[in-house]
Design a protein around this motif. Structure first.
Motif, PDB file in Angstrom:
ATOM      1  N   SER A 104       0.826  -1.198   0.000  1.00 51.47           N
ATOM      2  CA  SER A 104       0.000   0.000   0.000  1.00 51.47           C
ATOM      3  C   SER A 104       0.861   1.250   0.000  1.00 51.47           C
ATOM      4  CB  SER A 104      -0.909   0.014   1.236  1.00 51.47           C
ATOM      5  OG  SER A 104      -1.902  -0.976   1.136  1.00 51.47           O
ATOM      6  N   ASP A 131      -3.737  13.396   8.241  1.00 52.30           N
ATOM      7  CA  ASP A 131      -3.082  14.354   7.368  1.00 52.30           C
ATOM      8  C   ASP A 131      -3.731  15.705   7.592  1.00 52.30           C
ATOM      9  OD1 ASP A 131      -1.382  15.378   5.466  1.00 52.30           O
ATOM     10  OD2 ASP A 131      -1.773  13.778   4.006  1.00 52.30           O
ATOM     11  N   ALA A 159      -7.602  15.854   6.981  1.00 51.34           N
ATOM     12  CA  ALA A 159      -8.460  14.828   7.573  1.00 51.34           C
ATOM     13  C   ALA A 159      -9.889  15.340   7.759  1.00 51.34           C
ATOM     14  CB  ALA A 159      -7.887  14.352   8.909  1.00 51.34           C
ATOM     15  N   GLY A 206       0.008   5.373   0.375  1.00 57.09           N
ATOM     16  CA  GLY A 206      -0.966   6.454   0.501  1.00 57.09           C
ATOM     17  C   GLY A 206      -2.387   5.940   0.624  1.00 57.09           C
ATOM     18  N   ARG A 207      -3.330   6.733   0.125  1.00 53.10           N
ATOM     19  CA  ARG A 207      -4.740   6.467   0.378  1.00 53.10           C
ATOM     20  C   ARG A 207      -5.381   5.560  -0.657  1.00 53.10           C
ATOM     21  NH1 ARG A 207      -6.406  12.785   1.606  1.00 53.10           N
ATOM     22  NH2 ARG A 207      -4.764  13.160   3.152  1.00 53.10           N
ATOM     23  N   THR A 208      -4.972   5.679  -1.894  1.00 51.78           N
ATOM     24  CA  THR A 208      -5.715   4.998  -2.954  1.00 51.78           C
ATOM     25  C   THR A 208      -4.862   4.117  -3.836  1.00 51.78           C
ATOM     26  OG1 THR A 208      -5.426   6.909  -4.407  1.00 51.78           O
ATOM     27  CG2 THR A 208      -7.425   6.848  -3.063  1.00 51.78           C
ATOM     28  N   ARG A 253     -14.563   3.203   6.100  1.00 50.52           N
ATOM     29  CA  ARG A 253     -13.662   4.100   5.375  1.00 50.52           C
ATOM     30  C   ARG A 253     -12.526   4.510   6.314  1.00 50.52           C
ATOM     31  NH1 ARG A 253     -15.113   7.822   1.437  1.00 50.52           N
ATOM     32  NH2 ARG A 253     -16.564   6.195   0.740  1.00 50.52           N
ATOM     33  N   ARG A 254     -11.296   4.435   5.806  1.00 50.13           N
ATOM     34  CA  ARG A 254     -10.168   4.897   6.611  1.00 50.13           C
ATOM     35  C   ARG A 254      -9.997   6.396   6.417  1.00 50.13           C
ATOM     36  NH1 ARG A 254      -6.086   2.115   8.913  1.00 50.13           N
ATOM     37  NH2 ARG A 254      -6.345   0.278   7.580  1.00 50.13           N
ATOM     38  N   ILE A 255      -9.829   7.121   7.519  1.00 49.95           N
ATOM     39  CA  ILE A 255      -9.511   8.545   7.486  1.00 49.95           C
ATOM     40  C   ILE A 255      -8.022   8.684   7.785  1.00 49.95           C
ATOM     41  CG2 ILE A 255      -9.998  10.810   8.466  1.00 49.95           C
ATOM     42  CD1 ILE A 255     -12.350   9.530   6.940  1.00 49.95           C
ATOM     43  N   TYR A 256      -7.301   9.237   6.831  1.00 49.35           N
ATOM     44  CA  TYR A 256      -5.845   9.304   6.963  1.00 49.35           C
ATOM     45  C   TYR A 256      -5.427  10.512   7.779  1.00 49.35           C
ATOM     46  CZ  TYR A 256      -5.748   5.664   3.455  1.00 49.35           C
ATOM     47  OH  TYR A 256      -5.924   4.476   2.790  1.00 49.35           O
ATOM     48  N   GLN A 315     -11.631  14.959   4.560  1.00 47.11           N
ATOM     49  CA  GLN A 315     -11.989  13.567   4.316  1.00 47.11           C
ATOM     50  C   GLN A 315     -13.288  13.208   5.032  1.00 47.11           C
ATOM     51  OE1 GLN A 315      -8.656  10.699   4.818  1.00 47.11           O
ATOM     52  NE2 GLN A 315      -7.378  12.520   5.100  1.00 47.11           N
TER      53      GLN A 315
END
Length: 942
Positions: free
Chosen positions: A114, A432, A435, A116-118, A427-430, A438
């Motif tokens: 993995s 950053d 946030a 980052g986010r996507t 859903r994961r909140i990163y 997001q």
């Protein structure tokens, strides 16, 4: 002979492997292509990297790319030493043994993990002999998900060095027609903006990204290692209140359901917010900011509740209240005072939120429960299975639970399972700086429910993906795929039943909902069904246990193997047979064994490259720039990749012998109209043309076609030719042809088009800043284009391109090139591929496409990158016209630059794309369309 094996195993492991990266100065990525084709929201993307070892010793060559997390890798290939090696998907446990044995021998490996986010990072390497080449080709597939009224195709470009032959080609085809098309991302701004061309024509769209080598070094997200950023293609399709889009093919169907213009349903929403000690600092600050914003977005007919929790549960109000301005302001003050403290009792908090919703049912509304937490349960009920059971019983299928996991300390699988068991998503909140955005973005996705209790019904359908959905939200989409019983389309009857507020509604439109897309060889719809089925089986497997879990896992594995999807259950193995030589080639750092580290990297897949000793004498074809290295129409010795981003129907592989002919211009040739730019997209002066035969004229002919005449004959022959023009035979044989030009616009629905008679020479581009000019000669073939195009730079250098070869003149030196190779001449780089020639000069990039009509080939220039200076001239440099319709009866009139022009509706082929569509257009005179004279674009010599 001892067998030497190179194995590549793609494993679904959560392991990180530390390897020594090769020195990238030792090898040259001379070509890097990304081709993505999207049909029915299903994207197939191919990344092809061609690399040469420039050194006098063997080197480890690395392939390093990023792919979307939601995608399945479906193919990985290497071309080495004139041989292609295809991956075979196997059960993960079967490949695991090979992987473990190889690592124990100290053999090198690559990784997919993995990022980052996507995105996920795909990395592998292979050792290549001195002055040899390798081609890597990775294919992945994904179903684009509609969010907030749009689809996004994310393409990450990071080739790790500037590349002479870098290109991204995206083709989109949607039956429902494309509503809008945008390009965003770090690679679409500032210095790189003019490297992007986009074209949108009803059901089709094309996006091209062709940055020059200089741009790859100087843009905002660039450096010495070249590009590093995302290109995001954003679009949506036209919609109505009908049943939606249904496509069928070879016994399979896919149904996209997203009705528009429905009334919104008032909602009941309870926010359950973690305020335990682990939320300290920026997390709790961003949560407060997001929550205050979300509260302000509630509609007045919504009802809401707000709960915070640590080891205890705190209510703003103990019951749901209406979202009046006074209540919202009070809730905002409560949110502003949320402070981090204590432990984490998730069980008690979620049960309290469910109780609030159950205690205040409202007819005609939609209920939603949203949990935000950053950790595991640490007090109260801490057994995860017990919490799952308690929550499932409390909700009882009445409303969805959405779980937002803040950061990487949270047990995300626990939250995901709890959401799936209750018709929601996790859903994961990163962690950053954005946030809070997001959090707000997720809420916007579920803020406007339009339907509840949605049931998708398919009479005559079987093996269906998920058909029951608790809610349908504005801007989203429901997708169902399945098989048609006995492939009998006549008995296949789809419909959708749902609740809209207090009314039961049925969507059924049998008149125009089902379209067959092809023959039995068309597996596209079948792969969409397989992709959706595997995704949903993996989600179902997470929720089950015991025998049921094993059965679902078995079904997912069988489908993954059948369709070559690399999933958490499968692996891909590529085996290279041994070479003939017995010399031993060791790894670059002899005796250093890569070690597996104990750290865990979140990942869906792991690619492992297992290399044993291989022959020093082995390798791939020489990288020397040799003219005529390969036949024009064929591939190279095993490593060339034929571009196939768009279908080229009816194109023949073999090149035909060029027929020489000449059409002579009389001194009295009237200027009837002229060309405009041939750019491929809006904003780039996009102009294309086609030829149409005109009726024979009884007056004195303007041209005489002499078959077999020298293409480069001197004008001293003109008198001889002209003398024959008065004969009746000559008059009868002369049928002037008309080129139809297509002048694309940016915002108008229809482009402009106009006709030009004769085969003339046109000034395509003159760019003083680069001492560059480009001219082309039109042919005499109906529906044709250019016979040849010449690019001049400096005073004694030029490149001539025709359908069979490229000729380079540098002073007195003359070389001819017929193969697929990279040619450097002064400041110009030319690359010939299967059906195109890529020309790059500083900040200008032009593609010359080869098209075929009635067995004859012609050239077509397309501006992929506009010059950065504004002093460029020529057809390719024209800007898109702007017009408005001022009259529709009895004749249509357009207003262009304060001038009213009579027009008629017609059509023209768009040759600026590989597979030309026919576009409707407004037909007018050339002078009216160009707002200038054709003389400005005519040259006497190429």
């Amino acid at each position: 002979m001892e067998r030497a094996v190179v194995q590549i195993t793609l494993l679904g492991l959560l392991l990180a492997l530390v390897t020594t990266l090769p020195n990238k100065d030792d090898w040259d990525i001379y070509s890097f292509h990304i081709n993505s084709t999207v049909s029915s929201r299903y994207a197939t993307t191919v990344i092809t990297s061609r690399v040469a070892n420039r050194m006098d010793a063997s080197k480890e060559i690395e392939f390093h790319v990023q792919i979307p997390k939601n995608a399945f890798i479906s193919k990985f290939r290497m071309f080495i030493d004139g041989q292609a090696y295809d991956g075979i998907v196997k059960e993960k446990e079967q490949a695991q043994q090979q992987y473990t044995e190889a690592v124990s021998r100290g053999e090198s490996a690559g990784i997919v993990s993995s990022v980052g986010r996507t995105m996920e990072e795909f990395k592998t390497s292979v050792t290549i002999a001195a002055h040899k080449k390798v081609t890597f080709e990775l294919t992945y597939e994904e179903l684009l998900k509609r969010k907030l009224g749009k689809y996004e195709l994310q393409i990450h470009a990071r080739p790790m060095q500037p590349v002479k032959d870098f290109k991204v080609d995206v083709y989109i085809h949607e039956r429902a027609s494309i509503n809008f098309l945008e390009v965003k991302g770090r690679l679409s701004t500032n210095a790189l903006a003019n490297a992007i061309t986009k074209t949108h024509a009803d059901k089709q769209a094309w996006v091209y990204f062709y940055p020059t080598e200089d741009q790859q070094k100087t843009c905002d997200s660039c450096g010495e290692q070249g590009l590093n950023g995302d290109l995001v293609i954003v679009y949506d399709v036209n919609r109505d209140n009908s049943l939606g889009d249904i496509k069928t093919s070879d016994g399979y169907f896919v149904h996209h359901f997203a009705p528009s213009s429905l009334p919104r349903i008032p909602k009941n929403v309870v926010f359950v917010i973690d305020q335990s000690g682990s939320m300290h600092g920026r997390k709790i600050q961003q949560t407060r900011i997001a929550l205050i914003h979300i509260l302000g977005d509630l509609a007045e007919d919504d009802f809401f509740g707000l709960i915070t929790f640590d080891s205890a549960v705190f209510h703003w109000k103990r019951e749901l209240v209406q979202a009046t301005q006074a209540n919202v302001d009070s809730a905002k003050r409560f949110a502003q005072g949320i402070m981090d403290r204590g432990a984490t009792d998730i069980n008690k908090a979620v049960l309290e939120g469910a109780y609030m919703l159950n205690a205040h049912p409202r007819e005609g509304s939609a209920s939603i429960l949203i949990l935000l937490t950053d950790g595991d349960p640490t007090t109260g009920v801490t057994n995860l299975e017990a919490i799952h059971s308690n929550v499932r019983q409390a909700i009882a299928g009445k409303f969805p639970l959405y779980c937002l996991g803040f950061g990487f300390d949270v047990n995300f699988e626990f939250l995901k399972k709890m959401s799936l068991q209750n018709s929601g998503v996790a859903r994961r909140i990163y962690e950053d700086s954005d946030a809070d955005l997001q959090l707000k973005g997720f809420y916007e996705e579920v803020a406007t429910p339009l339907l509840t209790d949605v049931t998708m019904i398919y009479i005559g359908g079987t093996n269906l993906t998920q058909t029951n959905f608790s809610q349908y939200y504005n801007g989203s989409e429901i997708v169902v795929a399945g098989q048609i019983t006995d492939n009998d389309i006549e008995t296949f009857n789809p419909q959708v039943v749902a609740i809209s507020g207090t009314k039961r509604v049925t969507f059924s439109d049998t008149n125009a909902t089902t379209e067959s897309t092809g023959t039995s060889s068309d597996s596209h719809i079948q792969r969409v069904w397989a992709y959706l089925t595997v995704k949903q089986l993996l989600e179902k497997e997470l929720q089950l246990s015991g025998q049921e879990k094993e059965q679902v896992k078995k079904e997912a594995l069988e489908l993954s193997l059948k369709y070559s999807f690399v999933t958490p259950l499968t692996s891909m193995v590529v085996t290279k047979p041994p070479g003939e030589d017995t010399a031993v080639l060791h790894k670059p750092k002899e005796g250093e064994n890569p070690q597996l580290e104990g750290s865990v990297v979140p990942a869906h897949h792991k690619l492992t490259m297992l290399k044993s000793q291989r022959s020093q004498g082995g390798g791939v074809s020489s990288y020397a720039h040799r003219p005529s290295s390969f036949p024009r129409g064929g591939g190279s010795s095993g490593y060339m990749h034929r571009l196939s981003s768009f279908p080229v129907g009816g194109a023949k592989k073999a090149r035909k012998q060029k027929t020489q002919s000449r059409i002579w211009d009389t001194a009295n040739y009237p200027v009837a109209g002229g060309g405009a730019g041939f750019g491929g997209g809006a904003g780039f002066g996009g102009v294309v043309f086609q030829r149409a035969a005109l009726p024979p004229r009884l007056a004195e002919p303007e041209f005489l076609l002499i078959a077999g005449a020298d293409l480069d004959a001197d004008y001293q022959d003109y008198n001889t030719v002209a003398a024959t023009m008065s004969s009746p035979a000559a008059t009868q044989a002369t049928v002037p042809l008309s080129h139809r030009f297509l002048l694309k616009t940016e915002n108008q629905s229809l482009p402009l088009c106009f006709d030009v008679t004769g085969n003339i020479r046109l000034k395509l581009l003159h760019y003083p800043n680069r001492e560059l000019s480009m001219n082309g000669e039109l042919d005499s073939v109906a529906n044709g284009g250019f016979t040849k195009i010449i690019i001049h730079f400096k005073s004694d250098q030029h490149v001539e391109v025709d359908t069979s070869e490229i000729t380079v003149r540098d002073g007195e030196a003359l070389t001819r090139h017929t193969g697929e190779e990279l040619i450097t001449a002064g400041s110009v780089t030319v690359i010939r591929r299967n059906k195109e020639v890529d020309v790059a000069a500083g900040d200008v990039r032009i593609i010359i496409l080869t098209h075929e009509k009635d067995g004859k080939e012609f050239l077509w220039p397309v501006l992929r990158q506009q010059p950065s200076a504004n002093n460029a001239e020529g057809i390719l440099a024209l800007k898109p016209p702007v017009y408005e319709e001022v009259q529709q009866t009895p004749l249509t009139k357009l207003k262009i630059k304060d001038q009213e022009v009579d027009v008629t509706r017609s059509s023209a082929a768009d040759y600026s794309v590989v597979s030309p569509p026919t576009l409707d257009c407004w037909l007018m005179s050339a002078d009216s369309a160009l707002q200038t004279r054709l003389d400005d674009f005519i040259v006497t010599q190429l």
